[in-house]
Design a protein around this motif. Structure first.
Motif, PDB file in Angstrom:
ATOM      1  N   GLU A   1      49.093   9.047  24.727  1.00  0.00           N
ATOM      2  CA  GLU A   1      47.628   9.013  24.630  1.00  0.00           C
ATOM      3  C   GLU A   1      47.015  10.183  25.390  1.00  0.00           C
ATOM      4  O   GLU A   1      46.061  10.824  24.909  1.00  0.00           O
ATOM      5  CB  GLU A   1      47.094   7.691  25.160  1.00  0.00           C
ATOM      6  N   GLU A   2      47.531  10.481  26.569  1.00  0.00           N
ATOM      7  CA  GLU A   2      46.976  11.573  27.371  1.00  0.00           C
ATOM      8  C   GLU A   2      47.212  12.932  26.721  1.00  0.00           C
ATOM      9  O   GLU A   2      46.340  13.804  26.757  1.00  0.00           O
ATOM     10  CB  GLU A   2      47.595  11.562  28.766  1.00  0.00           C
ATOM     11  N   GLU A   3      48.370  13.128  26.110  1.00  0.00           N
ATOM     12  CA  GLU A   3      48.726  14.439  25.589  1.00  0.00           C
ATOM     13  C   GLU A   3      48.155  14.717  24.205  1.00  0.00           C
ATOM     14  O   GLU A   3      47.768  15.855  23.911  1.00  0.00           O
ATOM     15  CB  GLU A   3      50.257  14.593  25.535  1.00  0.00           C
TER      16      GLU A   3
ATOM     17  N   GLU B   1      45.851  17.726  24.569  1.00  0.00           N
ATOM     18  CA  GLU B   1      45.280  17.969  25.890  1.00  0.00           C
ATOM     19  C   GLU B   1      45.363  19.473  26.174  1.00  0.00           C
ATOM     20  O   GLU B   1      46.455  20.024  26.283  1.00  0.00           O
ATOM     21  CB  GLU B   1      46.075  17.170  26.921  1.00  0.00           C
TER      22      GLU B   1
ATOM     23  N   ARG C   1      51.440   5.778  27.547  1.00  0.00           N
ATOM     24  CA  ARG C   1      50.370   6.402  28.337  1.00  0.00           C
ATOM     25  C   ARG C   1      50.357   7.910  28.167  1.00  0.00           C
ATOM     26  O   ARG C   1      49.312   8.533  27.950  1.00  0.00           O
ATOM     27  CB  ARG C   1      50.543   6.034  29.820  1.00  0.00           C
ATOM     28  N   GLU C   2      51.536   8.518  28.264  1.00  0.00           N
ATOM     29  CA  GLU C   2      51.636   9.965  28.147  1.00  0.00           C
ATOM     30  C   GLU C   2      51.253  10.445  26.748  1.00  0.00           C
ATOM     31  O   GLU C   2      50.638  11.506  26.589  1.00  0.00           O
ATOM     32  CB  GLU C   2      53.054  10.424  28.496  1.00  0.00           C
TER      33      GLU C   2
ATOM     34  N   ASP D   1      54.588   7.176  36.212  1.00  0.00           N
ATOM     35  CA  ASP D   1      53.682   6.951  37.336  1.00  0.00           C
ATOM     36  C   ASP D   1      54.050   5.655  38.050  1.00  0.00           C
ATOM     37  O   ASP D   1      54.664   4.758  37.466  1.00  0.00           O
ATOM     38  CB  ASP D   1      52.238   6.850  36.844  1.00  0.00           C
TER      39      ASP D   1
END
Length: 219
Positions: free
Chosen positions: A104-106, A151, A101-102, A89
């Motif tokens: 944590e999101e996934e 996710e 970041r990815e 990003d």
């Protein structure tokens, strides 16, 4: 288990086995092992995280690596087994930030539970046009103390896979790709079929690990 024995177990995990794993991974990352073919370093920047973890309750299990399986209806790499990660990003500071970041999101693992050790060479996904930095890290908590929360819009399955199974030569092969002039690295482990860019990254890390094995006094 008594309070004193629990403390001893936790101390042994944090001060012994985790340090040994970190040392071994750092040694592996320091070794030189290029990808077997040259790819143009062009594409959209992305990062993935090769995250290793250890069990506190089963010290003989050895390191495990986190793998995800993507949903089959996604526009990029549908249905493929992958390391958690994605496109950088504009707000991301660097490739390490993207990987954390990815992840944590996934899968729901926050950056406070991960210690990054370095990265492998950048790899172009070639067909889909991403320039991927494979970042390597360790989980600073035992596997038992981390909940995986995939996710639902992106991840169909996530699990920890034994690193020793990926090191087993019988789990690996080179496989031709239909209508292409090259072959892909394939690992078959724990009901996961790993291939493509992820297979190439894992093959690179496996070979670096083996280079450390081959050096006197490092095993």
């Amino acid at each position: 288990m008594t309070k004193s024995s629990r403390s001893h177990s936790s101390q042994d995990w944090s001060s012994g086995r985790l340090v040994s794993l970190e040392t071994r991974l750092r040694l592996s990352l320091d070794r030189e092992h290029p990808y077997p073919f040259r790819l143009p370093l062009e594409g959209r920047p992305a990062s993935v995280l090769a995250l290793f973890g250890l069990s506190e309750s089963d010290p003989g299990a050895g390191p495990k690596l986190l793998l995800t399986e993507r949903r089959t209806d996604l526009p990029h790499h549908p249905g493929q087994v992958a390391l958690p990660g994605g496109i950088r990003d504009a707000e991301d500071r660097d490739s390490h930030h993207t990987a954390l970041r990815e992840t944590e999101e996934e899968v729901g693992i926050g950056p406070e539970s991960v210690r990054l050790l370095g990265s492998l060479p950048v790899l172009n996904t070639f067909v889909t046009g991403f320039l991927v930095t494979p970042v390597v890290g360790v989980l600073t908590l035992p596997l038992e103390k981390v909940s995986l929360r995939p996710e639902p819009g992106e991840i169909a399955r996530v699990d920890w896979v034994s690193w020793s199974s990926l090191l087993d030569p019988s789990a690996y092969r080179l496989e031709p790709i239909p209508d292409r002039d090259w072959k892909t690295d394939v690992f078959e482990v724990s009901d996961f079929r790993v291939w493509g860019a992820t297979g190439a990254m894992l093959r690179n890390l496996v070979e670096r690990w083996r280079l450390v094995d081959s050096e006197p006094g490092t095993r």
